[in-house]
Scaffold this motif. Structure first.
Motif, PDB file in Angstrom:
ATOM      1  N   SER A 119       0.938  -1.185   0.038  1.00  0.00           N
ATOM      2  CA  SER A 119      -0.017  -0.003  -0.014  1.00  0.00           C
ATOM      3  C   SER A 119       0.823   1.032  -0.047  1.00  0.00           C
ATOM      4  O   SER A 119       2.111   1.232   0.648  1.00  0.00           O
ATOM      5  N   PRO A 120       0.473   2.216  -0.720  1.00  0.00           N
ATOM      6  CA  PRO A 120       1.385   3.185  -1.044  1.00  0.00           C
ATOM      7  C   PRO A 120       1.039   4.311   0.126  1.00  0.00           C
ATOM      8  O   PRO A 120       0.773   5.438  -0.036  1.00  0.00           O
ATOM      9  N   THR A 121       1.706   3.861   1.280  1.00  0.00           N
ATOM     10  CA  THR A 121       1.253   4.742   2.365  1.00  0.00           C
ATOM     11  C   THR A 121       2.564   5.296   3.069  1.00  0.00           C
ATOM     12  O   THR A 121       2.677   5.735   4.132  1.00  0.00           O
ATOM     13  N   GLY A 122       3.804   5.265   2.641  1.00  0.00           N
ATOM     14  CA  GLY A 122       5.092   5.696   3.033  1.00  0.00           C
ATOM     15  C   GLY A 122       6.220   4.794   2.106  1.00  0.00           C
ATOM     16  O   GLY A 122       5.961   4.325   1.293  1.00  0.00           O
ATOM     17  N   GLU A 123       7.246   5.169   2.818  1.00  0.00           N
ATOM     18  CA  GLU A 123       8.672   4.503   2.125  1.00  0.00           C
ATOM     19  C   GLU A 123       8.552   3.147   2.019  1.00  0.00           C
ATOM     20  O   GLU A 123       8.111   2.618   3.049  1.00  0.00           O
ATOM     21  N   LEU A 124       9.187   2.415   1.131  1.00  0.00           N
ATOM     22  CA  LEU A 124       9.252   0.975   1.108  1.00  0.00           C
ATOM     23  C   LEU A 124      10.098   0.571   2.163  1.00  0.00           C
ATOM     24  O   LEU A 124      11.473   0.849   2.410  1.00  0.00           O
ATOM     25  N   HIS A 125       9.540  -0.204   3.082  1.00  0.00           N
ATOM     26  CA  HIS A 125      10.089  -0.733   4.269  1.00  0.00           C
ATOM     27  C   HIS A 125      11.137  -1.960   3.996  1.00  0.00           C
ATOM     28  O   HIS A 125      10.681  -2.640   2.818  1.00  0.00           O
TER      29      HIS A 125
END
Length: 478
Positions: free
Chosen positions: A12-18
């Motif tokens: 989900s595009p809700t932040g940096e790629l962890h």
RNA sequence: GGUCCCAUCGUCUAGUGGUUAGGACGCUGGCCUCUCACGCCGGAGACAGGAGUUCAACUCUCCUUGGGACUACCA
């Protein structure tokens, strides 16, 4: 089991790629490539308040940077699109109707405040906090009243009483009792599908054969399987891998330090090193070595070797691997990646030709752990960046040190030896003339030449700096 | 609290009933006739505990303990 392999990575595009998600993507990708299957990228952007286009753009570029190429998805298309959930709303609506028709779902008019109250009350009375089904048996009249009052319903799935069983590829047989699960929301009051609802529909419609994801989804699987059954869908094979942990063994999160692919990228970690490390973490390869390129990782990948227990993320080991990759890289490849870091270090690469830069990089690459360290190590080769450290100053203040340097300079000025002989002949000359040897001989020259007390072998440095620059630097000291 | 998952050196792991319990990172001693690094050679360092099963348990079973995840109109 299936002979077809279609897997997906669904962030989900809700932040940096962890890095945890990156590892999930890697596992899926390796699985697909190993089995000559299909790797699908699906964007789960049903949370309008948290999703942002910028994150999505970022996500795709991080994935590309890592080299995790997808066969179907954004920018790529495919026969099972669209690959963004926000573009699939009509599909979810249609599926909601199916469940409504089958009487497996009902509208719930509770507000979030009411639900929160119920939850707190249950917690206080030491009971499991879950939805008790207040709206399950509302009459048509009651529903009309709520609607008339302006309440928008969410839709809940009527959880049947049963034991849910499935086989996890990594963990074996899993069993859940639905009695512990309250009727859960599948469509929110704003009309957007909830996670468990959308994944099931998409995974089925996209013909996903294997769902490989983090252990944090283990209990969701029970809900999803109930939905598969409600639709009459055949569920995929599930595989839940362990999580990446921080030093304290809790799920790796921002408070543990760097956790996003972007952060490691800007610190000068090579994509191949990060890939290799992530492939090693919480898993192992049958090869007796730990440094494997992508082809070797794909060839050797197996879910059976994925560990069941969580793995602590070791930045130490990542950095070690990164240094290995840097040393193994060619100067050409490094220069490509080094550009932004050289720029940051104030070195204008456009003014330098590759012939001059490549030998320097070949030498310096042995001393750096991350690309970001390039600046402090490469400065000694540029006159305008040359500066004297306090340790170097200290070395030159020692008895006889200046004399060594002076004698070396004198030799350089008077000799007409060939360039390649300059350094060895010069050292020999100084040794004879001053009687200095070992540390007393080399350290003053190193200090004068580089302004530092550490660095690559002196002969190699001299060969790159040259006679003129050396003389200039020595003169500046005397 | 409930449900579920997990348990070999500090960390990542190999091990699939009989091993001097192996490797890697980190730590550490030495060597490489300037330093740092690299490299090479060595060292310290682990089967959470308790019951079973078995001729034999790190390995199988159960319990305890410990850790973790989930428990949202987030995914």
């Amino acid at each position: 089991m299936t002979d077809k392999f279609r897997v997906r990575f669904a962030p989900s595009p809700t932040g940096e790629l962890h890095v945890g998600n990156a590892r999930t993507a890697l596992f899926n990708w390796m699985f697909a490539r190993h089995h000559k299957g299909t790797f699908i990228l699906r964007i789960e952007d049903t949370d309008e308040t948290r999703s942002a286009l910028a994150y999505q753009v970022n996500l795709l570029s991080d994935l590309q940077w890592l080299g995790l190429d997808w066969d179907e998805g954004p920018h790529k298309g495919g026969a099972y699109g669209p690959y963004k959930q926000s573009e699939r709303l009509a599909i979810y609506a249609e599926h909601l109707k199916k469940l409504e028709k089958a009487n497996l779902v009902y509208p719930c008019y509770c507000t979030e405040e009411e639900l929160e109250e119920e939850r707190q009350a249950l917690i206080l009375s030491k009971r499991m906090p879950r939805y008790l089904g207040k709206c399950r048996d509302l009459t048509a009249k009651q529903r009309r009243e709520k609607e008339a009052a302006g309440r928008k319903p969410s839709f809940r799935f009527k959880v049947p009483e049963l034991i849910i069983e499935f086989t996890d590829l990594i963990r074996g047989t899993m069993k859940f009792d639905s009695a512990a699960i309250g009727d859960f929301i599948i469509v929110r009051s704003n009309g957007m599908p909830a996670y468990n609802f959308a994944v099931v529909i998409d995974d089925f419609l996209m013909d996903i054969t294997h769902v490989i994801r983090g252990e944090d989804h283990l209990s969701n699987t029970a809900l999803q399987i109930m939905l598969y059954q409600a639709f009459g869908f055949m569920p995929p094979v599930f595989a839940h891998h362990s999580l990446i942990l921080g030093r304290d063994r809790a799920k790796l999160s921002k408070r543990h330090g760097s956790v996003s692919v972007g952060e490691f990228r800007s610190q000068g970690i090579l994509p191949a090193a990060l890939m290799n490390y992530l492939g090693l973490l919480g898993s192992s390869f049958t090869e007796a070595r730990e440094i494997l390129n992508r082809e070797e990782m794909i060839a050797d990948f197996s879910l059976e070797r994925a560990s069941k227990s969580g793995a602590v993320f070791s930045e130490e080991k990542l950095r070690w691997l990164n240094a290995v990759y840097i040393r193994q890289s060619s100067a050409d490849d490094l220069l490509e990646m080094l550009h932004p870091f050289l720029k940051e270090a104030g070195i204008d690469t456009s003014l330098l030709n590759v012939d001059k830069l490549n030998p320097i990089i070949d030498l310096v690459k042995n001393d750096i752990t991350t690309l970001a360290e390039i600046g402090s190590n490469i400065n000694i080769f540029f006159d305008e960046k040359y500066s004297m450290s306090s340790e170097a100053k200290h070395v030159l203040e020692k008895e006889g040190a200046l004399n060594v340097v002076k004698t070396f300079a004198a030799y350089l000025q008077e000799t007409n030896a060939a360039d390649s002989d300059l350094y060895p002949a010069g050292i020999k000359y100084v040794k004879e003339k001053t009687g200095a040897g070992g540390r007393d001989l080399f350290m003053p020259i190193r200090a004068a030449l580089t302004g530092k007390v550490h660095g690559p072998e002196l002969d190699k440095i001299f060969a790159l700096i040259g006679k003129d620059a050396t003389l200039k630097r020595i003169k500046a000291i005397l």
